[in-house]
Each structure stands twice: as structure tokens, then as C-alpha cells.
Scaffold this active site. Structure first.
Site, short mmCIF file in Angstrom:
data_model
loop_
_atom_site.label_atom_id
_atom_site.label_comp_id
_atom_site.label_asym_id
_atom_site.label_seq_id
_atom_site.Cartn_x
_atom_site.Cartn_y
_atom_site.Cartn_z
N ARG A 1 0.83 -1.23 0.00
CA ARG A 1 0.00 0.00 0.00
C ARG A 1 0.86 1.26 0.00
O ARG A 1 0.48 2.27 0.60
CB ARG A 1 -0.97 0.05 1.21
CG ARG A 1 -2.01 -1.04 1.38
CD ARG A 1 -2.96 -1.14 0.21
NE ARG A 1 -2.41 -1.96 -0.81
CZ ARG A 1 -2.40 -3.29 -0.83
NH1 ARG A 1 -2.96 -3.96 0.11
NH2 ARG A 1 -1.86 -3.96 -1.82
N CYS B 1 -10.28 -0.19 3.50
CA CYS B 1 -9.66 -0.43 4.81
C CYS B 1 -9.13 0.87 5.39
O CYS B 1 -8.37 1.58 4.72
CB CYS B 1 -8.52 -1.44 4.67
SG CYS B 1 -9.16 -3.09 4.35
N GLU C 1 -4.40 3.86 6.42
CA GLU C 1 -4.27 3.71 4.96
C GLU C 1 -5.06 4.82 4.25
O GLU C 1 -4.61 5.36 3.24
CB GLU C 1 -4.79 2.32 4.54
CG GLU C 1 -4.70 2.08 3.05
CD GLU C 1 -5.12 0.66 2.68
OE1 GLU C 1 -4.91 -0.27 3.48
OE2 GLU C 1 -5.68 0.50 1.58
C1 LIG Z 1 -15.40 -0.54 -1.13
C2 LIG Z 1 -13.91 -0.33 -1.22
C3 LIG Z 1 -13.07 -1.42 -1.30
C4 LIG Z 1 -11.68 -1.22 -1.38
N1 LIG Z 1 -10.85 -2.32 -1.45
C5 LIG Z 1 -9.52 -2.14 -1.58
C6 LIG Z 1 -8.64 -3.26 -1.73
O1 LIG Z 1 -9.06 -4.42 -1.73
N2 LIG Z 1 -7.32 -3.02 -1.87
C7 LIG Z 1 -6.80 -1.75 -1.88
O2 LIG Z 1 -5.58 -1.57 -2.03
N3 LIG Z 1 -7.61 -0.67 -1.74
C8 LIG Z 1 -8.94 -0.84 -1.59
N4 LIG Z 1 -9.76 0.25 -1.43
C9 LIG Z 1 -9.17 1.59 -1.38
C10 LIG Z 1 -9.04 2.25 -2.77
O3 LIG Z 1 -9.82 1.57 -3.69
C11 LIG Z 1 -7.58 2.28 -3.24
O4 LIG Z 1 -6.73 2.90 -2.30
C12 LIG Z 1 -7.43 3.02 -4.57
O5 LIG Z 1 -6.11 2.88 -5.01
C13 LIG Z 1 -7.79 4.49 -4.48
O6 LIG Z 1 -7.71 5.05 -5.77
P1 LIG Z 1 -8.46 6.42 -6.11
O7 LIG Z 1 -8.25 6.72 -7.54
O8 LIG Z 1 -9.85 6.36 -5.63
O9 LIG Z 1 -7.62 7.44 -5.22
P2 LIG Z 1 -8.17 8.60 -4.32
O10 LIG Z 1 -8.92 8.04 -3.17
O11 LIG Z 1 -8.86 9.62 -5.13
O12 LIG Z 1 -6.80 9.21 -3.78
C14 LIG Z 1 -5.96 8.44 -2.94
C15 LIG Z 1 -4.56 9.07 -2.92
O13 LIG Z 1 -4.00 8.93 -4.21
C16 LIG Z 1 -3.67 10.21 -4.74
N5 LIG Z 1 -3.94 10.20 -6.18
C17 LIG Z 1 -5.11 9.96 -6.81
N6 LIG Z 1 -4.96 10.07 -8.15
C18 LIG Z 1 -3.66 10.39 -8.36
C19 LIG Z 1 -2.88 10.67 -9.51
N7 LIG Z 1 -3.38 10.64 -10.75
N8 LIG Z 1 -1.57 10.97 -9.34
C20 LIG Z 1 -1.02 11.02 -8.10
N9 LIG Z 1 -1.70 10.77 -6.98
C21 LIG Z 1 -3.00 10.46 -7.09
C22 LIG Z 1 -4.57 11.19 -4.01
O14 LIG Z 1 -4.03 12.50 -4.01
C23 LIG Z 1 -4.59 10.58 -2.63
O15 LIG Z 1 -3.43 10.91 -1.92
C24 LIG Z 1 -11.14 0.08 -1.37
C25 LIG Z 1 -12.01 1.19 -1.28
C26 LIG Z 1 -13.38 0.99 -1.21
C27 LIG Z 1 -14.29 2.20 -1.15
#
Ligand SMILES: Cc1cc2nc3c(=O)[nH]c(=O)nc-3n(C[C@H](O)[C@H](O)[C@H](O)COP(=O)(O)OP(=O)(O)OC[C@H]3O[C@@H](n4cnc5c(N)ncnc54)[C@H](O)[C@@H]3O)c2cc1C
Length: 317
Positions: free
Chosen positions: A184, A232, A308
Site C-alpha cells: 500500500r 480499509c 491507509e
Molecule cells: C469498497 C472499497 C473497497 C476497497 N478495497 C480495496 C482493496 O481491496 N485493496 C486496496 O488496495 N484498496 C482498496 N480500497 C481503497 C481504494 O480503492 C484504493 O486505495 C485506490 O487505489 C484508491 O484510488 P483512487 O483513484 O480512488 O484514489 P483517491 O482516493 O482519489 O486518492 C488516494 C490518494 O492517491 C492520490 N492520487 C489519486 N490520483 C492520483 C494521480 N493521478 N496521481 C497522483 N496521486 C493520485 C490522491 O491525491 C490521494 O493521496 C477500497 C475502497 C473501497 C471504497
């Protein structure tokens, strides 16, 4: 640490730039939690060049910049955030190009592209590598930044290179061996991931689809996917006694915290590491409950939890 920023409505930050700007933009509708305040400005650059120029101007003017992906790992504070929030939803940040070379296909994919859509398309094309991530809501940029993954693998396993526009406005590409992908976490430099090249393998389509279905079924059975959460709340910690990574959800469960509530926020009865929200919840409820969970888990199990989920709060670095 707090940062002061000039009022954005009065700046020339966006003048003559190919960007769409929404001032005082509510962010809740862009996150899975669905709560939280507004960004001073939500900006959608339409080209990489516009993004780079905007970042340069922000750096010169001391304007704080954040980037929003799918908002699936994010809690936005009730007071919102200062400065500029970038959203990569223009077509140039959502492209997918597949270049096959024998059994390996280099997939060039935009940082703002939806991960689920990308998995669906690559699996349908008989390309293996992304299916371990099925069910994880994310943009490609957010998934790479967080090295999203789980029991079946992480996105870092298939990354060949990552292109970032730094907060200085310079575009740089980092090859696989220049980046550490850890649990992560990545050590990628700060900035905005605009695209990546992923290395996918040709695979027998029927078997691949079956595997994707299996992973999807497993995920739905262990996580409350239909609720509003950010996945998480805590990383699985290394247990001080054994040196092994243990499930944060199990520790929270062992500490008897499932079902604990603050306001409209609740420790999921299905999965101890998910803090879910009900209508009317405030971001401060989630933050307070998250702190309570970490304190109580430490008190009852002796293990410290590391968050996280990313918290965005006005004025915080
Ligand atoms: C129902 C549910 C289930 C999930 N299950 C998992 C799982 O099994 N495993 C897991 O690892 N995660 C899980 N997650 C968490 C999430 O899906 C991950 O962390 C995912 O990578 C977040 O991506 P995002 O685009 O939504 O990022 P965001 O939530 O929008 O941002 C997260 C971080 O990434 C940065 N970021 C976003 N886009 C960029 C970019 N283009 N360049 C640089 N930085 C950026 C943001 O600034 C922030 O710091 C889950 C979430 C939910 C709601």
C-alpha cells in the site's frame, strides 16, 4: 503545519488555460464516502500542457495543489480544502492503448482512467495481470500511488513505467526499476500520475474470465462493498511479537470494536477495518471513530495501527 493560500477567485491562475474550473466545489460527490466540504477550486485540465502550466503557476503563487482520483481512499474534512484540487477526467487522461509484442502486451493507460473499466476491457481482450485487482474502486493514478491490491496481487506487479507531472510542472517518466512498490505504498516522487505502461500477458480468455469471477466473488464475500466507505481504514500491521503482517480487521474485531459508532460513522459489522457511514454522517465522525479504533486496538492488543485512508483537511500539509 498550516498553509495560507490567496483567494483563488481573484487570481489569474487559470487565465488563458485549457482548464475547466469550478470554484467552491463540493468534493463529497467525488468520493466514496460522499461527505466532506468543498475545494476552493476543482480544476479539470483538458491537456497535459495545461496541467503542467497550471502546476507551475500554482508553485509560483504558493497555491496548494492536491489530486483526486476516484475518491475511494479519501476522507475530505467537513471544512473542505484550500487551493486547487485537480481531477483528471478529460479524455486525454483516460486513454487505453494496447501494444502487443508476442505474449506480452504493453498497455499504456491514462492516470484518470477508471481501473474497473480497464480490468473489464483487458480481461475481455484475453490479457492477464490486472484481474487480481477486480473489485477495487480506483483510478489508475490513485491505484498506482497507493499500490492498490490484496490477497491476489497488487498493481505494482504489472507496472512497467509511470509518467508524472511534478508540482514544478516538469513531466518525468520513471522505469519499473526506479520505483519501489511496497505494501500500500510507493516511493514515487510527489506530483500527478498522468499515465503508466502496464505489462500484461496473453492468457486463455475463458480461464481468465473464470478467475476474474472467482476473485470478484471472494471480494464481495469479505468486504461491505455496497456501503459508503474508503475501504480499509488501517494497513495490516507487522505484529511486534512475530514480525509477521497481521490483519488489522481481525485485530479490531478481537478488540471487540465491530459495530462501535460515533455519530453517523460505524465500524462495519461485516469487516472490522471498514468504517462505513450513514446518511447525515460528518467527516469529523469518521475521523473521531478512526482515532478511537486505533487507540482501543493498541490498548487491547498492543499493536499500533497505521492509517491507509488519506485524510484531506483544510490548512494541513
Ligand atoms: C469498497 C472499497 C473497497 C476497497 N478495497 C480495496 C482493496 O481491496 N485493496 C486496496 O488496495 N484498496 C482498496 N480500497 C481503497 C481504494 O480503492 C484504493 O486505495 C485506490 O487505489 C484508491 O484510488 P483512487 O483513484 O480512488 O484514489 P483517491 O482516493 O482519489 O486518492 C488516494 C490518494 O492517491 C492520490 N492520487 C489519486 N490520483 C492520483 C494521480 N493521478 N496521481 C497522483 N496521486 C493520485 C490522491 O491525491 C490521494 O493521496 C477500497 C475502497 C473501497 C471504497
Amino acid at each position: 503545519m498550516t498553509m495560507a493560500t490567496p483567494p483563488l477567485a481573484s487570481t489569474t491562475l487559470f487565465a488563458d488555460l485549457d482548464v475547466a474550473v469550478e470554484l467552491d466545489a463540493p468534493l463529497g460527490r467525488h468520493t466514496w464516502y460522499g461527505i466532506g466540504g468543498s475545494a476552493d477550486a476543482l480544476v479539470r485540465p483538458q491537456t497535459v500542457q495545461a496541467l503542467a502550466t497550471l502546476l507551475r503557476r500554482c508553485a509560483r503563487n504558493g497555491v496548494r495543489v492536491r489530486v483526486l482520483g476516484s475518491g475511494a481512499n479519501l476522507l475530505v474534512g467537513d471544512d473542505g480544502v484550500e487551493g486547487v484540487v485537480i481531477l483528471l477526467d478529460a479524455p486525454c487522461f483516460k486513454e487505453l492503448q494496447l501494444n502487443a509484442e508476442g505474449p506480452v502486451t504493453a498497455a499504456r493507460v491514462g492516470g484518470g482512467r477508471d481501473l474497473a473499466k480497464t480490468i473489464h476491457e483487458t480481461v475481455a481482450a484475453g490479457l492477464a495481470g490486472l484481474e487480481p485487482l477486480i473489485g477495487i474502486p480506483a483510478s489508475i493514478g490513485g491505484a498506482i500511488r497507493m499500490n492498490a491490491g490484496g490477497k491476489y496481487g497488487a498493481i505494482g506487479d504489472v507496472v512497467q513505467s509511470v509518467t508524472i507531472v511534478g508540482f514544478d510542472g516538469e513531466e518525468r517518466t520513471y522505469a519499473r526499476d526506479q520505483v519501489r512498490f511496497e505494501y500500500r505504498h510507493t516511493d514515487l516522487p510527489a506530483g500527478i500520475i498522468t499515465s503508466a505502461v502496464l505489462s500484461l500477458r496473453a492468457s486463455e480468455p475463458l480461464g481468465l474470465r473464470e478467475r476474474a469471477k472467482e476473485i470478484s466473488k471472494y471480494k464481495a464475500s469479505v468486504q461491505p462493498l455496497a456501503e459508503h466507505s474508503a475501504g480499509c481504514m488501517y494497513k495490516n500491521p507487522v505484529h511486534p511479537a512475530t514480525g509477521q503482517r497481521v490483519s488489522a480487521g481481525k485485530l479490531i474485531d478481537d478488540a471487540g470494536l465491530k459495530g462501535t459508532r460515533v455519530g453517523g460513522a460505524l465500524v462495519s459489522p461485516q469487516h472490522g477495518n471498514f468504517i462505513v457511514v450513514e446518511p447525515g454522517a460528518r467527516a469529523s465522525d469518521v475521523a473521531e471513530l478512526a482515532a478511537l479504533v486505533a487507540d482501543e486496538t493498541f490498548r487491547r492488543t498492543g499493536v499500533r495501527l497505521e492509517r491507509e485512508v488519506v485524510f484531506w483537511r483544510r490548512g494541513e500539509a
